[in-house]
Design an enzyme around this catalytic site. Structure first.
Site, mmCIF file in Angstrom:
data_model
loop_
_atom_site.group_PDB
_atom_site.id
_atom_site.type_symbol
_atom_site.label_atom_id
_atom_site.label_comp_id
_atom_site.label_asym_id
_atom_site.label_seq_id
_atom_site.Cartn_x
_atom_site.Cartn_y
_atom_site.Cartn_z
ATOM 1 N N SER A 28 9.144 -11.146 -9.920
ATOM 2 C CA SER A 28 8.052 -12.008 -10.384
ATOM 3 C C SER A 28 7.788 -11.835 -11.876
ATOM 4 O O SER A 28 6.885 -12.470 -12.423
ATOM 5 C CB SER A 28 6.766 -11.705 -9.596
ATOM 6 N N ASN A 115 -0.010 -2.818 -4.542
ATOM 7 C CA ASN A 115 -0.802 -3.794 -3.783
ATOM 8 C C ASN A 115 -2.240 -3.893 -4.304
ATOM 9 O O ASN A 115 -2.764 -4.990 -4.497
ATOM 10 C CB ASN A 115 -0.801 -3.433 -2.291
ATOM 11 N N THR A 160 -21.177 -51.831 -9.219
ATOM 12 C CA THR A 160 -20.886 -51.345 -7.875
ATOM 13 C C THR A 160 -19.758 -52.252 -7.385
ATOM 14 O O THR A 160 -19.711 -53.440 -7.743
ATOM 15 C CB THR A 160 -22.102 -51.461 -6.919
ATOM 16 N N HIS A 161 -18.852 -51.694 -6.634
ATOM 17 C CA HIS A 161 -17.657 -52.431 -6.184
ATOM 18 C C HIS A 161 -16.882 -53.021 -7.373
ATOM 19 O O HIS A 161 -16.207 -54.034 -7.223
ATOM 20 C CB HIS A 161 -18.026 -53.562 -5.215
ATOM 21 N N SER A 282 4.385 -47.872 -27.672
ATOM 22 C CA SER A 282 5.481 -48.183 -26.771
ATOM 23 C C SER A 282 6.772 -48.217 -27.578
ATOM 24 O O SER A 282 6.772 -48.611 -28.739
ATOM 25 C CB SER A 282 5.229 -49.535 -26.113
ATOM 26 N N LYS A 288 1.520 -52.223 -28.705
ATOM 27 C CA LYS A 288 0.796 -51.427 -27.722
ATOM 28 C C LYS A 288 0.130 -50.177 -28.272
ATOM 29 O O LYS A 288 0.654 -49.512 -29.151
ATOM 30 C CB LYS A 288 1.772 -50.976 -26.629
ATOM 31 N N ASN A 290 -1.471 -47.188 -26.018
ATOM 32 C CA ASN A 290 -1.710 -46.815 -24.623
ATOM 33 C C ASN A 290 -2.567 -45.565 -24.486
ATOM 34 O O ASN A 290 -2.404 -44.612 -25.238
ATOM 35 C CB ASN A 290 -0.376 -46.572 -23.923
ATOM 36 N N GLU A 295 -4.610 -41.124 -18.805
ATOM 37 C CA GLU A 295 -3.690 -41.409 -17.690
ATOM 38 C C GLU A 295 -3.024 -40.130 -17.185
ATOM 39 O O GLU A 295 -2.908 -39.887 -15.986
ATOM 40 C CB GLU A 295 -2.610 -42.400 -18.130
ATOM 41 N N TYR A 322 -1.284 -6.428 3.062
ATOM 42 C CA TYR A 322 -0.470 -7.086 2.038
ATOM 43 C C TYR A 322 0.857 -7.563 2.614
ATOM 44 O O TYR A 322 1.505 -6.870 3.395
ATOM 45 C CB TYR A 322 -0.197 -6.121 0.867
ATOM 46 N N GLN A 327 2.882 -12.710 -3.477
ATOM 47 C CA GLN A 327 3.426 -12.839 -4.827
ATOM 48 C C GLN A 327 3.464 -14.314 -5.252
ATOM 49 O O GLN A 327 3.436 -14.632 -6.435
ATOM 50 C CB GLN A 327 4.823 -12.229 -4.871
ATOM 51 N N LYS A 330 0.703 -16.549 -7.656
ATOM 52 C CA LYS A 330 0.498 -16.565 -9.108
ATOM 53 C C LYS A 330 0.840 -17.886 -9.774
ATOM 54 O O LYS A 330 0.070 -18.388 -10.595
ATOM 55 C CB LYS A 330 1.287 -15.430 -9.748
HETATM 56 N N1 ARG Z 1 4.868 -8.340 -7.568
HETATM 57 C C1 ARG Z 1 4.080 -8.055 -6.427
HETATM 58 C C2 ARG Z 1 3.083 -9.186 -6.201
HETATM 59 O O1 ARG Z 1 2.925 -10.001 -7.018
HETATM 60 C C3 ARG Z 1 3.366 -6.773 -6.608
HETATM 61 C C4 ARG Z 1 3.005 -6.080 -5.312
HETATM 62 C C5 ARG Z 1 4.231 -5.682 -4.633
HETATM 63 N N2 ARG Z 1 3.985 -4.820 -3.516
HETATM 64 C C6 ARG Z 1 4.936 -4.641 -2.610
HETATM 65 N N3 ARG Z 1 4.673 -3.829 -1.679
HETATM 66 N N4 ARG Z 1 6.048 -5.302 -2.628
HETATM 67 O O2 ARG Z 1 2.454 -9.292 -5.196
#
Ligand code: ARG
Length: 461
Positions: A28, A115, A160-161, A282, A288, A290, A295, A322, A327, A330
């Protein structure tokens, strides 16, 4: 990102390193490295507590603090080497710390698990993000107030509407959004209360055998309390879901406003102009201009709804405590933060550049029989039951339409055909200014009320 093989963290238990694809799949660090400041802040608070409690030596704490200062500098200047082999932000920083200061770095993880570490980092990150969002919301709402004050007496058709209904002022219309974004700010503040609780101390799931002091860590990190149950502390991400729900509602309001801005900017409507820097041209049609920004904001709303759904779905089938699923919290969360933050920043600026075309709004009002309700109210005040007044005015509108004029384009004699109660004071009731001024109560659209609402709002903001 270095690919060379480090001694992997859990080598003790394993007989072969993980496959490259698995490493990439499970890592990660590419996205969680943005929490590095929070990770270091939390580690320092943890280390100080360990030292205070006599769990590590004062010299170890000094080494950890020295090492973290070096790492901070390395990351800030872009010299820190993030490694995929070290999976996430937590292990990258811990391994670098150990390389810098030796055994003290290896002692940092005493009484802690990734964790509770990751749960702490996300909560810290989110509190910071909410604080930023609150500042932006305040600026944006301030810009809406300025606009409301400037256009407190500018008549526009209220719809309205999507049919012309009754006159309102443009300032009143802006204040409607001011209210919506105010409730959004309340929601973020409320979500922050539940986010600012400390998971550290839960360790992997069951707590830890060391004599830790969680309250002091919570205080140092600016949390208002600790998570009371270790299993809950490491496993639930409801605070992140709440945050995304608040973001989804905010974006829904942004999207409604965007829809109106796009419509108002259409040459067919022509109620407003926004500054050129928020528009694009455009590539084929030279004429144009825009409204790309509103949007795109309308479009990005769908993306934030998606992040909310991702997190709800991520959480729904996880047994305690956990699981690695978490993970995946995020990227949706960070994307929601980024989208909302950028959108608010751009809207705060854009709101200041809105130019109102009062002439076009007035023309639209003339076409819509916007004061028909005022004529009915006029007749009621002369003693006619409302339903009868409603019917009489319906006939008057039909006659005006045939004649090709608005209600105040009918002569007194013409009007009197629909009710003998109509007198020569009727035209005052039929003007837009009269219609607006008559709605002079708390929450009404009378210019006087709009100015009073702006003054009240300024005091709160
Ligand atoms: N990178 C992990 C997460 O975002 C950290 C916690 C990992 N813990 C584990 N027991 N694998 O959740």
């Amino acid at each position: 990102m270095t690919a060379n093989s480090h001694q992997y963290t859990w080598a003790g238990r394993f007989s072969e390193p993980v496959a490259d694809l698995v490493k990439r799949y499970t890592a990660s660090v590419d996205f969680d490295q943005r929490m590095w400041r929070q990770d270091i802040r939390a580690s320092l608070a943890h280390a100080r507590m360990l030292a205070r409690q006599g769990i590590i030596a004062a010299a170890d704490l000094a080494d950890i603090e020295r090492g973290m200062a070096v790492i901070t500098e390395e990351i800030e200047t872009g010299r820190f080497e993030w490694s995929l082999d070290l999976e996430d932000v937590h292990l990258n920083i811990e391994k670098r710390l150990t390389a810098l200061v030796g055994d003290a770095g290896k002692r940092l993880h005493t009484g802690r698990s990734r964790n509770d570490q990751v749960a702490t980092d996300i909560r810290l990150y989110l509190c910071d993000a909410i604080d930023d969002i609150q500042v932006l919301l305040k600026t944006f709402r301030g810009a809406l107030l300025d606009l409301a004050e400037k256009e407190a007496a500018t008549p526009m058709p209220g719809f309205t509407h999507l049919q012309v209904a009754q006159p309102v002022t443009f300032g009143h219309h802006m204040l409607a959004y001011f209210e919506m974004f105010g409730r959004d700010a309340e929601r973020f503040a409320d979500c922050r209360k539940r986010t600012a609780r400390l998971p550290l101390g839960a360790a992997a799931l069951a707590g830890t055998t060391y004599p830790i002091d969680r309250e002091s860590v919570a205080r140092e990190l600016g949390f208002t309390g600790v998570c009371e149950n270790s299993l809950d502390a490491v496993s639930d991400r409801d605070f992140a879901i709440e945050f995304c729900a608040a973001c989804a509602l905010l974006m829904m309001h942004i999207s409604r406003l965007s829809e109106e801005l796009v419509m108002w900017m259409s040459p067919r409507v022509g109620f407003i102009q926004i500054a050129d820097r928020f528009c694009t041209g455009s590539s084929i049609m030279p004429q144009k201009k825009n409204p790309d920004v509103p949007e795109l904001a309308r479009g990005k709303t769908g993306r934030v709804y998606g992040q909310l759904l991702s997190l709800l779905t991520l959480m729904k089938a996880q047994p305690l405590a956990y699981n690695k699923d978490n993970q995946e919290d995020k990227e949706p969360l960070f994307d929601a933060v980024d989208t909302v933050t950028d959108t608010l920043r751009i809207f705060a600026d854009m709101a200041g550049g809105i130019r109102v075309r009062a002439d076009n709004m007035a023309a639209a009002l003339r076409q819509g029989f916007a004061t028909a309700t005022d004529l009915a109210d006029y007749l009621v005040k002369k003693g006619l039951p409302f339903r009868d007044a409603h019917e009489a005015v319906g006939h008057a509108v039909k006659a005006a339409e045939m004649k090709g004029v608005d209600l105040d384009g009918l002569t007194l004699d013409e009007l009197r055909q629909f009710s003998p109660l109509i007198g020569d004071d009727v035209h005052a009731a039929l003007t837009v200014a009269g219609s607006l001024a008559a709605r002079n109560h708390l929450g009404g659209t009378a210019p006087e009320q709009v100015r009073a609402a702006v003054a009240r709002a300024r005091k709160h903001l």
